[in-house]
Design a protein around this motif. Structure first.
Motif, short mmCIF file in Angstrom:
data_model
loop_
_atom_site.label_atom_id
_atom_site.label_comp_id
_atom_site.label_asym_id
_atom_site.label_seq_id
_atom_site.Cartn_x
_atom_site.Cartn_y
_atom_site.Cartn_z
N ILE A 251 -5.26 10.74 18.73
CA ILE A 251 -5.69 9.85 17.67
C ILE A 251 -5.18 10.38 16.34
O ILE A 251 -5.42 11.55 15.99
N TYR A 252 -4.46 9.52 15.60
CA TYR A 252 -3.95 9.87 14.29
C TYR A 252 -4.68 9.05 13.23
O TYR A 252 -5.01 7.87 13.44
N THR A 253 -4.93 9.66 12.09
CA THR A 253 -5.54 8.95 10.97
C THR A 253 -4.61 8.99 9.77
O THR A 253 -3.81 9.93 9.61
N LEU A 254 -4.72 7.95 8.91
CA LEU A 254 -3.82 7.81 7.79
C LEU A 254 -4.57 7.14 6.64
O LEU A 254 -5.32 6.18 6.85
N ASP A 255 -4.41 7.64 5.42
CA ASP A 255 -4.96 6.99 4.23
C ASP A 255 -3.90 6.07 3.63
O ASP A 255 -2.73 6.46 3.50
N VAL A 256 -4.33 4.82 3.29
CA VAL A 256 -3.43 3.87 2.64
C VAL A 256 -4.13 3.34 1.40
O VAL A 256 -5.23 2.77 1.49
N THR A 257 -3.52 3.52 0.23
CA THR A 257 -4.08 3.03 -1.02
C THR A 257 -3.46 1.68 -1.35
O THR A 257 -2.25 1.59 -1.58
N PRO A 258 -4.27 0.58 -1.34
CA PRO A 258 -3.70 -0.76 -1.61
C PRO A 258 -3.13 -0.84 -3.01
O PRO A 258 -3.63 -0.23 -3.97
N VAL A 259 -2.07 -1.63 -3.15
CA VAL A 259 -1.44 -1.86 -4.45
C VAL A 259 -2.11 -3.02 -5.17
O VAL A 259 -2.34 -2.98 -6.38
N SER A 260 -2.47 -4.10 -4.42
CA SER A 260 -3.09 -5.29 -5.01
C SER A 260 -3.94 -5.99 -3.96
O SER A 260 -3.93 -5.62 -2.78
N ASP A 261 -4.67 -6.99 -4.41
CA ASP A 261 -5.47 -7.78 -3.46
C ASP A 261 -4.55 -8.49 -2.47
O ASP A 261 -3.44 -8.92 -2.81
N GLY A 262 -5.04 -8.65 -1.24
CA GLY A 262 -4.27 -9.35 -0.22
C GLY A 262 -4.14 -8.53 1.03
O GLY A 262 -4.82 -7.51 1.23
N ASP A 263 -3.23 -8.95 1.93
CA ASP A 263 -3.04 -8.26 3.20
C ASP A 263 -2.33 -6.93 3.00
O ASP A 263 -1.37 -6.82 2.21
N VAL A 264 -2.81 -5.93 3.72
CA VAL A 264 -2.16 -4.62 3.80
C VAL A 264 -1.79 -4.40 5.25
O VAL A 264 -2.66 -4.47 6.13
N THR A 265 -0.51 -4.16 5.55
CA THR A 265 -0.09 -3.93 6.94
C THR A 265 0.47 -2.52 7.09
O THR A 265 1.15 -2.00 6.18
N VAL A 266 0.18 -1.92 8.24
CA VAL A 266 0.66 -0.57 8.57
C VAL A 266 1.25 -0.64 9.97
O VAL A 266 0.53 -0.95 10.93
N GLN A 267 2.56 -0.38 10.10
CA GLN A 267 3.25 -0.56 11.38
C GLN A 267 3.87 0.74 11.86
O GLN A 267 4.49 1.49 11.09
N ILE A 268 3.68 1.01 13.19
CA ILE A 268 4.39 2.10 13.87
C ILE A 268 5.49 1.47 14.71
O ILE A 268 5.22 0.59 15.53
N GLU A 269 6.72 1.91 14.54
CA GLU A 269 7.84 1.31 15.25
C GLU A 269 7.82 1.71 16.73
O GLU A 269 7.21 2.72 17.11
N GLU A 270 8.46 0.92 17.55
CA GLU A 270 8.56 1.22 18.98
C GLU A 270 9.33 2.51 19.20
O GLU A 270 10.34 2.78 18.55
N GLY B 48 0.81 -1.20 0.00
CA GLY B 48 0.00 0.00 0.00
C GLY B 48 0.85 1.25 0.00
O GLY B 48 2.04 1.22 0.32
N THR B 49 0.22 2.36 -0.33
CA THR B 49 0.90 3.66 -0.36
C THR B 49 0.24 4.58 0.66
O THR B 49 -0.97 4.86 0.57
N PRO B 50 1.02 5.08 1.70
CA PRO B 50 0.42 5.92 2.74
C PRO B 50 0.34 7.38 2.31
O PRO B 50 1.16 7.87 1.52
N SER B 51 -0.65 8.11 2.87
CA SER B 51 -0.79 9.54 2.61
C SER B 51 -1.72 10.14 3.65
O SER B 51 -2.44 9.42 4.35
N ASN B 52 -1.68 11.48 3.74
CA ASN B 52 -2.64 12.24 4.55
C ASN B 52 -2.63 11.84 6.02
O ASN B 52 -3.67 11.58 6.62
N LEU B 53 -1.44 11.80 6.65
CA LEU B 53 -1.35 11.57 8.08
C LEU B 53 -1.80 12.83 8.81
O LEU B 53 -1.29 13.92 8.53
#
Length: 728
Positions: A277-296, A265-270
């Motif tokens: 509370i934070y919101t983020l738009d993610v545009t999927p690239v293809s069918d399947g799992d999309v993961t979004v991770q915030i590091e420790e 996916g491609t992230p935008s508009n954080l």
């Protein structure tokens, strides 16, 4: 000077007696009296109210003016007293009784030591409180319990959900900012557990719509890494872009896009409105799992604590389900139905109905999910209207998958050589176990059944309409066929596959109809049964070769079975209650004589004689005996029976195997039942439309059971069924 001092002492003594200073003692309680009435200088009395002549005051207060409040400490303890008050208005003395609003009687009360009481006098009512509880109220104030917290005050490292409850089911208000939950503008009503992820103080009260409990309070301090909550979903979605949310549960330092890792996916508009509370738009690239991770350690809270690593996972499905429709039954069909399957490329979440499918030259029915395929395969039936093409299509956007994608359209066409089948009255065996024969009452056909391949082989047009009965003679390999409105017997030679000359017999003395026939191939006799009036039937015994009359006479019943070796003639009533089985024999002078009869239940259905002539059955809808049984009757003496088969409910049809070793019957609920001759049920066969019309016969070697049924309510689904492995 002495006179002045004496006067001063007298005045001091006077005021000391009339306005004594009241204060608590070791054995006393406090009674506060508040005058909110319009009566001035009220004096409250405690004692026995009784009647004017018996009234007795133990103690009285000083007068209490309008709007005044006094404290009184001299109430008598631990005994019942009444309360009333007096005042003077004009030149009249008034006495006012205090009446209990609970009982309607004179108010009674027992004062107890070390308690605080309050009496509030109004114009027409009064209130009397004991430690804050109004005990002169038909709906007295309840002392509410504080809310119960699921977590105690303490230090925590991980976020948790806090539950609040009350022992009385009252509502709960709470605050998270330290303000009073009884009145704060920031209070919240408790509906479900509260996420505690940051150092927080919770204050809560119970409320019963009239009163609040005291405030319960717990404090929670967080140390170390804190959790972050996301809107992850296990359900597929076709929404793009995905709206991802991270809830830190507390105010944190700024989160930037570089601190977020995205796969597929491609992230935008954080963005954030409160740094919580934070919101983020993610545009999927293809069918399947999309993961979004915030590091420790991407952000910290006001206490210097850092966030734990958090991953949000989504399942993206942007592909609509494709559809395939295929016919699954033979297209060169004699049946009145064509079966289809419809297969989706993935599970669908919406149901599929007959009305969703568009069909030309037919009617769609019986759409059913294949339970073994979850939600990908359905089956359905089409009832053709004419020979020719049948087209079935599923329009686009009719069903959806679990992500909400609507299907692509699909169409299936099939050329159907449709030859209709009507009601089959009887099925006959032949000497060759590969072939059986049936008669079609509606379409005037002799149906040849291929038991080896379990299908209809061919249709042979009969010379006359409305065939009602067919019997096979092994001695000459000929089928004998009777017609309802003809006094003619057709003979079909299986060796040459051709019709021979017909047997003509006289029905002029009856209604001109034929109910059924039976044959005795060894003794070369044919038995033709015809209606002869409202209740009577007429039996003719005909020479199987010449067609000449051997014997005739009136009998009682429209069902027939005969024994070839002994000449027993078994006649039964069809559809009547009670049902009687009659035993006839040939008499002298071409007559037929009744030998005996026996009642065997109600609603007669079918008579069958075993090929070895040793057994006869007469099925009745109500059964021959208890438990809907079928009697195994001796043909030579129908008053005797060998035993009985337990059929469970509604016996209708019955027949024997060609070697007389097995008995077959059916019932309303189970289908076709197979028994041995020791009355043990060996097998049960489910058959469609078993509650409507069913007939069946095993082939000559007992390896295949051919059955026919149809839906009598809708007058359709005329179909043969073939069953193998019918013996143990």
């Amino acid at each position: 000077m002495k006179k002045y001092l004496l006067f001063s002492l007298l005045m001091l003594l006077f005021f000391s007696c009339t306005n004594p200073v009241q204060q608590t003692t070791e054995d006393s309680c406090k009674l506060t009296i508040e005058n909110n009435s319009s009566d001035n200088n009220i004096t409250v009395h405690l004692g026995y109210f009784g009647t004017p002549t018996t009234r007795s005051s133990d103690v009285s207060t000083t007068p209490v003016g309008i709007g005044e409040t006094i404290d009184f400490y001299e109430a008598p303890l631990n005994r019942i007293v009444n309360l009333w008050y007096t005042h003077t208005s004009g030149n009249t003395n008034w006495t006012t009784e205090l009446v209990s609003s609970v009982t309607g009687d004179t108010f009674e009360f027992v004062f107890e030591k070390d308690k605080n009481y309050s009496l509030v006098l109004n114009d027409s009512t009064f209130e009397f409180y004991s430690d804050g509880v109004d005990i002169n109220d038909s709906n007295p104030q309840t002392v509410l319990s504080e809310p119960i917290f699921s977590r105690d005050t303490g230090q925590y490292t991980d976020s948790f959900y806090l539950s609040l409850s009350t022992d009385s089911g009252n509502i709960i208000y709470y605050t998270k900012d330290g303000t009073d939950p009884r009145s704060s503008a920031t209070r919240s009503r408790y509906y479900s557990s509260i996420l505690i992820s940051d150092t927080t103080t919770i204050k809560a009260v119970s409320y019963d719509y009239q009163n609040y409990s005291s405030i319960a309070e717990k404090s929670y301090q967080f140390i170390g890494l804190f959790s972050v909550y996301t809107n992850s979903s296990i359900f597929p979605t076709n929404t793009t872009p995905l709206a991802v949310e991270f809830d830190f549960g507390r105010e944190v330092t700024e989160l930037i896009l570089d601190q977020i890792a995205v796969t597929n996916g491609t992230p935008s508009n954080l963005s954030t409105l409160d740094n919580i509370i934070y919101t983020l738009d993610v545009t999927p690239v293809s069918d399947g799992d999309v993961t979004v991770q915030i590091e420790e350690g991407a952000v910290t809270d006001t206490n210097g604590n850092s966030n734990a690593s958090t991953t949000a996972t989504f399942i993206f499905d942007g592909t609509p389900p494709s559809v395939t429709i295929n016919p699954t039954s033979e297209l060169d069909t004699y049946y009145d139905t064509v079966e289809y399957e419809i297969i989706f490329s993935e599970d669908i979440s919406s149901s599929l109905y007959s009305s969703d499918l568009i069909c030309t030259n037919g009617t769609v029915s019986s759409v059913m999910l294949d339970s073994s395929s979850i939600e990908t395969r359905y089956t359905f039936k089409v009832y053709p209207e004419n020979k020719g093409d049948i087209s079935v299509s599923l329009p686009a956007d009719t069903v959806t998958d679990s992500a909400g994608n609507e299907n692509i359209s699909a169409t299936a066409s099939a050329l159907v050589n449709y030859i209709p089948i009507g009601e089959v009255r009887e099925i006959a065996v032949s000497g060759d176990s590969s072939w059986m024969y049936a008669i079609d009452y509606d379409y005037m056909n002799l149906i040849k059944l291929d038991t080896a391949n379990q299908k209809i082989d061919s249709l042979i047009l009969l010379p006359h309409p409305n065939p009602v009965s067919i019997k096979y003679s092994q001695s000459d390999d000929i089928l004998y066929i009777a017609y309802r409105y003809r006094d003619i017997i057709s003979r079909y030679d299986l060796a040459s596959n051709s019709f021979l000359s017909e047997l003509d017999y006289d029905t002029s003395s009856t209604t001109g109809e034929t109910w059924s026939i039976d044959i005795a191939p060894v003794s070369r006799k044919l038995y033709a049964l015809s209606p002869a009036g409202t209740f009577d039937d007429y039996l003719r015994i005909i020479d199987l070769d010449s067609g000449s009359l051997i014997a005739s006479g009136t009998v009682d019943g429209s069902l027939i079975g005969v024994t070839d070796s002994t000449g027993e003639i078994l006649i039964g009533n069809e559809g009547t209650s009670p049902s009687t089985l009659h035993q006839y024999r040939e008499g002298s002078g071409k007559t037929i004589i009744e030998y005996q009869n026996v009642r065997l239940g109600g609603n007669g259905q079918h008579i069958a004689v075993s090929p070895d002539d040793n057994h006869v059955i007469f099925t009745n809808g109500g059964g021959n005996g208890t438990g809907y049984t079928i009697f195994d009757i001796l043909p030579a003496d129908i008053s005797q029976k060998y035993g009985e088969w337990v059929n469970d409910n509604y016996p209708e049809y019955g027949t024997f195997s060609h070697d007389s070793q097995y008995f077959y019957s059916n019932n309303y609920n189970d289908g076709i039942l197979i028994f041995d001759m020791n009355y043990t049920r060996l097998k049960t066969i489910d058959i469609p439309n078993r509650q409507d019309y069913v007939i069946f016969t095993p082939n000559s070697d007992g390896t295949v059971l051919a059955a026919f049924s149809y839906d009598t309510y809708y007058d359709r689904e005329y179909r043969f069924y073939f069953y193998t492995e019918i013996r143990p």
